[in-house]
Design a protein around this motif. Sequence first.
Motif, PDB file in Angstrom:
ATOM      1  N   PHE A  34       0.841  -1.195   0.000  1.00 22.16           N
ATOM      2  CA  PHE A  34       0.000   0.000   0.000  1.00 22.16           C
ATOM      3  C   PHE A  34       0.881   1.251   0.000  1.00 22.16           C
ATOM      4  CE2 PHE A  34      -3.675  -2.517   1.226  1.00 22.16           C
ATOM      5  CZ  PHE A  34      -3.101  -3.570   1.916  1.00 22.16           C
ATOM      6  N   TYR A  36       0.182   5.206   1.286  1.00 20.52           N
ATOM      7  CA  TYR A  36      -0.704   6.166   1.927  1.00 20.52           C
ATOM      8  C   TYR A  36      -0.073   7.551   1.809  1.00 20.52           C
ATOM      9  CZ  TYR A  36      -3.573   2.647   4.294  1.00 20.52           C
ATOM     10  OH  TYR A  36      -4.443   1.619   4.582  1.00 20.52           O
ATOM     11  N   LEU A  46      -5.514   6.403   1.761  1.00 19.48           N
ATOM     12  CA  LEU A  46      -4.987   5.385   0.860  1.00 19.48           C
ATOM     13  C   LEU A  46      -4.871   5.950  -0.552  1.00 19.48           C
ATOM     14  CD1 LEU A  46      -4.195   2.367   0.622  1.00 19.48           C
ATOM     15  CD2 LEU A  46      -6.564   1.944  -0.049  1.00 19.48           C
ATOM     16  N   LYS A  49      -3.235   0.395  -3.776  1.00 18.39           N
ATOM     17  CA  LYS A  49      -2.889  -0.868  -3.133  1.00 18.39           C
ATOM     18  C   LYS A  49      -2.538  -1.893  -4.194  1.00 18.39           C
ATOM     19  CE  LYS A  49      -7.582  -2.729  -3.001  1.00 18.39           C
ATOM     20  NZ  LYS A  49      -8.192  -1.759  -3.908  1.00 18.39           N
ATOM     21  N   TYR A  51      -2.584  -5.983  -4.768  1.00 15.80           N
ATOM     22  CA  TYR A  51      -2.894  -7.357  -4.421  1.00 15.80           C
ATOM     23  C   TYR A  51      -2.294  -8.216  -5.525  1.00 15.80           C
ATOM     24  CZ  TYR A  51      -6.344  -5.628  -1.034  1.00 15.80           C
ATOM     25  OH  TYR A  51      -6.969  -5.013   0.010  1.00 15.80           O
ATOM     26  N   PHE A  90       3.658   7.311   2.875  1.00 18.55           N
ATOM     27  CA  PHE A  90       4.024   6.109   3.616  1.00 18.55           C
ATOM     28  C   PHE A  90       3.753   4.877   2.773  1.00 18.55           C
ATOM     29  CE2 PHE A  90       4.751   7.889   7.793  1.00 18.55           C
ATOM     30  CZ  PHE A  90       3.975   9.038   7.816  1.00 18.55           C
ATOM     31  N   ASN A  97      -5.422 -10.245   3.397  1.00 23.10           N
ATOM     32  CA  ASN A  97      -6.726 -10.150   4.035  1.00 23.10           C
ATOM     33  C   ASN A  97      -6.631  -9.881   5.536  1.00 23.10           C
ATOM     34  OD1 ASN A  97      -9.478 -10.152   3.499  1.00 23.10           O
ATOM     35  ND2 ASN A  97      -9.752 -12.178   4.354  1.00 23.10           N
ATOM     36  N   LEU A 101      -1.063  -3.337   9.456  1.00 17.50           N
ATOM     37  CA  LEU A 101      -0.148  -2.801   8.452  1.00 17.50           C
ATOM     38  C   LEU A 101       1.220  -2.559   9.067  1.00 17.50           C
ATOM     39  CD1 LEU A 101      -2.643  -0.217   6.969  1.00 17.50           C
ATOM     40  CD2 LEU A 101      -1.739  -2.191   5.755  1.00 17.50           C
TER      41      LEU A 101
ATOM     42  N   TYR B  35      -1.905   2.951  16.375  1.00 14.18           N
ATOM     43  CA  TYR B  35      -0.551   2.835  15.872  1.00 14.18           C
ATOM     44  C   TYR B  35       0.288   3.910  16.547  1.00 14.18           C
ATOM     45  CZ  TYR B  35      -1.803  -0.292  11.982  1.00 14.18           C
ATOM     46  OH  TYR B  35      -2.206  -1.360  11.218  1.00 14.18           O
ATOM     47  N   GLY B  99     -10.506  -8.208   8.537  1.00 13.51           N
ATOM     48  CA  GLY B  99      -9.935  -9.011   7.475  1.00 13.51           C
ATOM     49  C   GLY B  99     -10.311  -8.528   6.090  1.00 13.51           C
ATOM     50  N   SER B 100     -10.743  -7.304   5.984  1.00 20.41           N
ATOM     51  CA  SER B 100     -11.076  -6.768   4.669  1.00 20.41           C
ATOM     52  C   SER B 100      -9.863  -6.040   4.100  1.00 20.41           C
ATOM     53  CB  SER B 100     -12.257  -5.811   4.781  1.00 20.41           C
ATOM     54  OG  SER B 100     -11.933  -4.744   5.639  1.00 20.41           O
ATOM     55  N   SER B 101     -10.022  -5.520   2.923  1.00 19.46           N
ATOM     56  CA  SER B 101      -8.924  -4.778   2.317  1.00 19.46           C
ATOM     57  C   SER B 101      -8.694  -3.483   3.081  1.00 19.46           C
ATOM     58  CB  SER B 101      -9.234  -4.466   0.862  1.00 19.46           C
ATOM     59  OG  SER B 101     -10.368  -3.627   0.781  1.00 19.46           O
TER      60      SER B 101
END
Lengths: 113, 116
Positions: A34, A36, A46, A49, A51, A90, A97, A101, B35, B99-101
């Motif tokens: 990702f 950011y 965001l 991303k 995947y 960042f 899933n 982060l 965080y 557990g999602s994006s």
Amino acid sequence: AQSVTQPDARVTVSEGASLQLRCKYSYFGTPYLFWYVQYPRQGLQLLLKYYPGDPVVQGVNGFEAEFSKSNSSFHLRKASVHWSDWAVYFCAVSMSNYNVLYFGSGTKLTVEP
Amino acid sequence: GPKVLQIPSHQIIDMGQMVTLNCDPVSNHLYFYWYKQILGQQMEFLVNFYNGKVMEKSKLFKDQFSVERPDGSYFTLKIQPTALEDSAVYFCASSPHWGSSAETLYFGSGTRLTVL
């Protein structure tokens, strides 16, 4: 263990010039990656991303990033920088899933007129 | 769009005292995160929280730390007692899913904690 390195703490570019912000990751397995952006006095947003799939991903505001497994990299690019891109960027990695982060230390982008 | 609010943006406290960092998450979100970012270093995961319970925590989440969300109000991080090494920016995040994006993860702008 997973980690992210952003080797450039600060980058300065002229408005209209092209941009590349570097990100190297360390991860055993298939990473989810990702980028950011944090504008002054705002939360992280965001940009894009990755995947597993197409290595080049498009994001908002003309940003794109390219995943390279051989180089363990996920560099962010933009063809023509605008003054409004002045922010901290960042890079982050996560397990598939999964919302935890792992971030790099950030790159502060300054745009000169 | 949806916003996670962290007020105030800066807190200064004497070492050994207690501090509570407040986070106002997105209203329909169920999963909450803290965080921590020490100046010049990476932002690091502390803890996530769901349904009144800590789901996962990192080694940075010391015994002096606690989190709660009483009655669906602010999601808080309490440090008692504070230590000098707790000086950092603390970012709160919330998400509607587990557990999602990560595109459903919303961050606040952070609270800078300075421990003197």
